[in-house]
Design a protein around this motif. Structure first.
Motif, PDB file in Angstrom:
ATOM      1  N   ALA A   1       0.838  -1.206   0.000  1.00  0.00           N
ATOM      2  CA  ALA A   1       0.000   0.000   0.000  1.00  0.00           C
ATOM      3  C   ALA A   1       0.872   1.255   0.000  1.00  0.00           C
ATOM      4  N   LYS A   2       1.947   1.226   0.803  1.00  0.00           N
ATOM      5  CA  LYS A   2       2.816   2.399   0.901  1.00  0.00           C
ATOM      6  C   LYS A   2       3.542   2.630  -0.426  1.00  0.00           C
ATOM      7  N   ILE A   3       3.993   1.553  -1.034  1.00  0.00           N
ATOM      8  CA  ILE A   3       4.690   1.674  -2.321  1.00  0.00           C
ATOM      9  C   ILE A   3       3.757   2.343  -3.341  1.00  0.00           C
ATOM     10  N   SER A   4       2.501   1.850  -3.434  1.00  0.00           N
ATOM     11  CA  SER A   4       1.552   2.421  -4.406  1.00  0.00           C
ATOM     12  C   SER A   4       1.270   3.892  -4.107  1.00  0.00           C
ATOM     13  N   GLU A   5       1.135   4.206  -2.812  1.00  0.00           N
ATOM     14  CA  GLU A   5       0.841   5.586  -2.412  1.00  0.00           C
ATOM     15  C   GLU A   5       1.981   6.526  -2.848  1.00  0.00           C
ATOM     16  N   VAL A   6       3.228   6.083  -2.604  1.00  0.00           N
ATOM     17  CA  VAL A   6       4.369   6.941  -2.951  1.00  0.00           C
ATOM     18  C   VAL A   6       4.536   7.022  -4.470  1.00  0.00           C
ATOM     19  N   VAL A   7       4.256   5.915  -5.156  1.00  0.00           N
ATOM     20  CA  VAL A   7       4.321   5.926  -6.630  1.00  0.00           C
ATOM     21  C   VAL A   7       3.400   7.024  -7.170  1.00  0.00           C
ATOM     22  N   SER A   8       2.152   7.076  -6.650  1.00  0.00           N
ATOM     23  CA  SER A   8       1.193   8.088  -7.148  1.00  0.00           C
ATOM     24  C   SER A   8       1.703   9.502  -6.881  1.00  0.00           C
ATOM     25  N   LYS A   9       2.208   9.727  -5.668  1.00  0.00           N
ATOM     26  CA  LYS A   9       2.682  11.079  -5.327  1.00  0.00           C
ATOM     27  C   LYS A   9       3.857  11.497  -6.206  1.00  0.00           C
ATOM     28  N   ALA A  10       4.811  10.585  -6.368  1.00  0.00           N
ATOM     29  CA  ALA A  10       6.017  10.911  -7.133  1.00  0.00           C
ATOM     30  C   ALA A  10       5.684  11.084  -8.617  1.00  0.00           C
ATOM     31  N   GLU A  11       4.730  10.278  -9.081  1.00  0.00           N
ATOM     32  CA  GLU A  11       4.317  10.341 -10.486  1.00  0.00           C
ATOM     33  C   GLU A  11       3.627  11.682 -10.772  1.00  0.00           C
TER      34      GLU A  11
END
Ligand SMILES: [Zn+2]
Length: 367
Positions: free
Chosen positions: A76-86
């Motif tokens: 969940a954390k990986i996906s959350e950070v992916v969205s923010k960084a993207e």
């Protein structure tokens, strides 16, 4: 006749270590991107944030954003950070902190197809240079080891940062690095016998020997120096052994008995030690399983004892010993790394080896 199988090792593209090298971060980042994004734990980032931002700014590649809320590497954390960084169009991910933060950062970079740079803030782990991310659930249960297509493009180890972290971190890192010198050769001979891939490279086996001798020669001094707040040649040597050399042991596959025993022990209530400390005890148990000469085992045990690494079951915490059978069974799970020992290991053998290691440990405390 060839031995069959494919030799494989995955390493970071660049490794930079020294006191004050954090000031060079911006110059390196600029080679890989223009929009750096930091993934970190809160405490770690608070220690280095000013230096990271200053270095990036002076190189003309200011930080475009950060997430400093990593306390666990979860899907969940990986996906959350992916969205923010993207959303911010990040083109290089800087992982800063301990294992969980850098593992999250590497997984995020992989998903975004951008380079990962790691800036460790302590020495308990060699995750910074590895091409994998260990994913956990929110309640710290192991979920999976995510294998990545590449290791970070840069591992930047500022000794002025890592050697100023609490001394137990470098001790834990030494415990974990110790295992490489025993697990990689076991893994190598098991793979050779099975004609299975990946095979260990001779380079990795050589570097592991160097890692081991560095730990034996400099380990105890390095701990003393870190405790005294001094960055010495011994500290630099041990930091390199943990951060770079031990990665040769595990990169491209290489765990065997020691990590399997660690994994087994994690099911025992009362276990009160950290990863590298438990792995050090697992290494001793592996040495007993391998029937290594007593003098060799005792040498490693004395070294562990001097560092405060566990050599007896009682050193691991207030263990519920009725559960050690379960630990031995878990250690021999066919999906765990015990499968990479060059001979068949049964739960009974593990149980006996743990008891023998414990007995040897007790005798070293009595003598
Ligand atoms: Zn480990």
């Amino acid at each position: 006749m060839s031995e069959g199988g494919v030799r494989n090792v995955i390493l970071p593209s660049r490794y930079v270590q020294g006191a004050g090298v954090l000031g060079q971060l911006g110059g390196f980042v600029k080679q890989y991107g223009e929009r750096p994004y930091v993934v970190s734990g809160r405490t770690s980032f608070s220690k280095v944030r000013a230096r990271i931002q200053a270095s990036l700014l002076s190189a003309g590649v200011p930080l475009i954003g950060y997430d400093d809320t990593i306390s666990e590497c979860t899907h969940a954390k990986i996906s959350e950070v992916v969205s923010k960084a993207e959303e911010l169009d990040a083109d290089v991910i800087i992982g800063c902190g301990g294992g969980k933060a850098v593992d999250t950062a590497k997984a995020v970079a992989e998903k975004l197809h951008v380079p990962a740079i790691t800036v460790p803030t302590q020495c308990a782990t060699n995750a910074d240079g590895m091409a994998d991310a260990v994913v956990f659930s929110d309640d710290h249960k192991f979920v999976e080891d995510l294998w990545l297509s590449r290791a970070p493009v840069l591992v930047l180890v500022d000794t002025d940062v890592v050697a100023r972290a609490p001394p137990q971190y470098i001790v834990q890192g030494m415990g974990d690095a110790l295992a490489a010198a025993f697990e990689k050769p076991a893994f190598a001979s098991s793979q050779r016998a099975k004609k299975a891939s990946p095979l260990a490279t001779n380079a990795a086996l050589e570097v592991n020997l160097k890692c081991f001798s560095t730990l034996m020669v400099h380990g105890i001094q390095a701990k003393r120096d870190v405790e005294a707040g001094k960055i010495t040649d011994s500290v630099e040597a041990v930091v390199e052994a943990i951060k770079l050399q031990s990665g040769f042991g595990f990169g491209g596959g290489g765990c065997a008995g020691a990590h399997a025993i660690h994994n087994g022990l994690t099911v025992v209530p009362g276990l009160a030690r950290k990863h590298g400390e438990i792995v050090a005890f697992g290494t001793i148990v592996q040495m007993v399983l391998e029937k290594r000469p007593l003098g060799e085992i005792e040498r490693v045990m004395r070294w562990c004892k001097s560092l405060g690494l566990p050599i007896r079951l009682s050193d691991l915490g207030n263990l519920d010993r009725s559960q050690l059978v379960k630990a031995a069974e878990k250690a021999c799970d066919p999906n765990d790394s015990m499968a990479f020992m060059p001979f068949q290991v049964t739960p009974k053998m593990v149980l006996n080896a743990m008891a023998e290691a414990d007995h040897l440990g007790e005798s070293l405390y009595e003598s």
